[in-house]
Design an enzyme around this catalytic site. Structure first.
Site, short mmCIF file in Angstrom:
data_model
loop_
_atom_site.label_atom_id
_atom_site.label_comp_id
_atom_site.label_asym_id
_atom_site.label_seq_id
_atom_site.Cartn_x
_atom_site.Cartn_y
_atom_site.Cartn_z
N ARG A 1 -5.58 96.89 112.36
CA ARG A 1 -6.09 96.10 110.53
C ARG A 1 -4.64 94.73 110.47
O ARG A 1 -5.65 93.47 109.23
CB ARG A 1 -5.12 97.13 109.91
CG ARG A 1 -5.53 97.39 108.52
CD ARG A 1 -5.22 98.44 107.16
NE ARG A 1 -4.18 99.55 107.64
CZ ARG A 1 -3.24 98.94 108.14
NH1 ARG A 1 -2.69 98.29 107.29
NH2 ARG A 1 -2.03 100.92 108.97
N TYR B 1 -20.17 85.98 88.88
CA TYR B 1 -21.09 86.73 89.44
C TYR B 1 -20.63 88.45 89.27
O TYR B 1 -19.23 88.42 88.64
CB TYR B 1 -20.00 86.93 91.32
CG TYR B 1 -20.83 87.80 92.08
CD1 TYR B 1 -22.30 87.48 92.37
CD2 TYR B 1 -20.14 89.50 92.44
CE1 TYR B 1 -22.98 88.92 93.16
CE2 TYR B 1 -20.64 89.72 92.97
CZ TYR B 1 -22.10 89.96 94.20
OH TYR B 1 -22.80 90.94 94.35
N ASP C 1 -14.41 80.46 93.50
CA ASP C 1 -15.50 81.31 94.68
C ASP C 1 -16.20 80.42 94.46
O ASP C 1 -16.85 79.65 93.98
CB ASP C 1 -16.08 82.84 93.68
CG ASP C 1 -16.94 82.96 94.74
OD1 ASP C 1 -17.94 82.45 95.53
OD2 ASP C 1 -17.90 84.46 94.43
N LYS D 1 -22.90 85.21 101.93
CA LYS D 1 -23.97 84.58 101.80
C LYS D 1 -24.39 83.52 103.53
O LYS D 1 -24.75 83.15 103.81
CB LYS D 1 -23.87 83.95 100.58
CG LYS D 1 -23.26 85.01 99.35
CD LYS D 1 -25.07 85.69 98.59
CE LYS D 1 -24.03 86.81 98.72
NZ LYS D 1 -23.46 87.39 97.18
C1 LIG Z 1 -22.48 87.92 97.19
C2 LIG Z 1 -21.57 87.31 95.65
C3 LIG Z 1 -19.77 87.73 95.65
C4 LIG Z 1 -19.50 89.12 96.67
O1 LIG Z 1 -19.72 89.25 97.59
P1 LIG Z 1 -20.17 90.78 98.47
O2 LIG Z 1 -20.27 90.06 99.62
O3 LIG Z 1 -21.34 91.10 97.86
O4 LIG Z 1 -18.75 91.68 98.22
C5 LIG Z 1 -19.27 87.06 95.13
N1 LIG Z 1 -19.57 86.03 94.63
C6 LIG Z 1 -20.64 85.60 94.49
C7 LIG Z 1 -21.03 84.19 93.91
C8 LIG Z 1 -21.31 86.13 95.85
O5 LIG Z 1 -22.81 85.55 94.86
#
Ligand SMILES: *Cc1c(COP(=O)(O)O)cnc(C)c1O
Length: 400
Positions: A47, A99, A176, A201
């Protein structure tokens, strides 16, 4: 100095064993032996850190031009850990169109926890400045939290402009960068302090792993995020780290094709009789490079023309899969009002411009001719349905 595409493929080799393996091993070990009681081994417990994860963490830090990277079990786990560096009573200015999962993390979890979130349209510099400053009853904000491209309308946040304002108030900037990736923009170079990814993604890119990453600008932030990663414990397992590492090797190729395809589709939709407004950065001539972007990515959205039911289109796509998420090799389509943005009330959705007729597409790497044909056959189907519905209405009204 090697170029970004080369870095994507190689990362920073660790050469930690004598096998000559060209890929870093997946170390499936939760614990690591001490040589003696007095020794201070580099790894002790997985961890806190392990070589498979460290490879990925160094790779993303290098790509985002940061000092240190962190890998998490999901994008939201990364966001949770980063926001945990603040204390109850601190205030964060949050982009008004973020998001959905992040929105509810702020509005439910962190609100209970005492971290205050002030929503603001971050493209409005005056409003941002006002929100940063606070007033007699509101402390100045400690941070701004934004996404490079808003979802699903793809407005471009000018990270350099936002950072200039935030830093004037001594606040840090958290970006982000999921929709854009370091291939198209490195927010730290534009003044951001922390970058976050849902690596689920584009970075992993194959819809086969849930993962999150964070990168910091300096060691002080690095220590704080490391504490949150290690103590909250939302770490990415070695297999997941390897899946993200492997995905990132082809990021440049995938994204080039995805945005080439996305542009063809955006232009096709723009000229389409069954389509209203099209949302794709730059498509209406707005300056994208001036806001620090080297490309526009592979996500776009559009309004279906009045009279057509967006569900008729979505339910009859054959190549596009009807699914949430984005950034993978296969093309996906979804209805934000029902599938990704249902956490907002209808009024909140309409306020930020998400109509019931808005369809979001995440464009993959298929032959774009097949994608265009797929959309067109679905439009034709929906048009025919609408025609029959109206004809039915006429018969009904004639009968009355
Ligand atoms: C999908 C997404 C998240 C969350 O990510 P997870 O891997 O699903 O927890 C956060 N920000 C954006 C812009 C996203 O598209």
């Amino acid at each position: 100095m090697t170029q970004l595409d080369t870095k994507l493929v190689h990362g920073l080799p660790i050469d930690d064993n004598a096998t000559g393996a060209v890929n870093p091993p997946i170390y499936n070990s939760s614990t690591y032996a001490f040589e003696t009681v007095a020794s201070m081994p580099r790894w002790d417990y997985a961890r806190s850190g392990n070589p498979t994860r460290e490879f990925l963490e160094r790779q993303i830090a290098q790509l985002e031009h940061g000092t240190r990277g962190f890998a998490f079990a999901s994008g939201l786990a990364a966001i949770h850990a980063v926001l945990s560096i603040f204390a109850p009573g601190d205030r964060v200015v949050v982009g008004s169109n973020i998001y959905g999962g992040t929105y509810s993390l702020f509005n439910e979890h962190f609100r209970r926890w005492g971290l205050l979130g002030t929503p603001v349209d971050t493209q409005d510099e005056k409003a941002l400045e006002y929100a940063m400053r606070g007033d007699d009853s509101t402390p100045p904000a400690k941070a701004v939290y934004v996404e490079t491209l808003t979802n699903p309308l793809l407005h471009v946040n000018d990270i350099a402009a936002i950072a200039r304002i935030a830093h004037r108030y001594g606040a840090i900037v958290i970006v982000d960068n999921t929709f854009v990736t370091p291939y198209l923009q490195q927010p730290l170079d534009l003044g951001a302090d922390i970058v976050i990814h849902s690596a689920t993604k584009y970075l992993a890119g194959h819809s086969d792993v849930i993962a999150g990453l964070a990168v910091v600008r300096d060691d002080v932030l690095g220590e704080r995020v490391y504490y949150a990663q290690n103590r909250l414990g939302g770490v990415l397992a070695p297999e997941g780290c390897d899946a993200v590492r492997r995905g990132m090797q082809t990021l440049a190729l995938r994204l080039e094709r995805q945005q080439e395809n996305a542009l063809v589709i955006a232009r096709h939709l723009l000229a389409h009789p069954y389509v209203g407004d099209v949302h794709y950065p730059g498509i209406h001539g707005e300056p994208v490079a001036a806001k620090g972007l080297r490309g526009c990515g592979g996500v776009l959205s559009f309004e279906v023309a009045p009279g057509l039911d967006p569900a008729d289109i979505l339910d009859h796509l054959r190549i596009f899969r009807l699914a949430v998420s984005l950034g993978a090799v296969e093309s996906l389509a979804e209805l934000p009002a029902r599938m990704t943005h249902f956490e907002l009330s209808r009024e909140e959705r309409l306020n930020v411009g998400i109509s019931d007729e808005l369809i979001r597409l995440s464009i993959g790497i298929e032959d774009v001719r097949d994608l265009v044909d797929d959309l067109d056959q679905a439009f034709d189907f929906a048009r025919e349905r609408a025609r029959r519905r109206t004809a039915g209405d006429v018969r009904v009204s004639a009968a009355i």
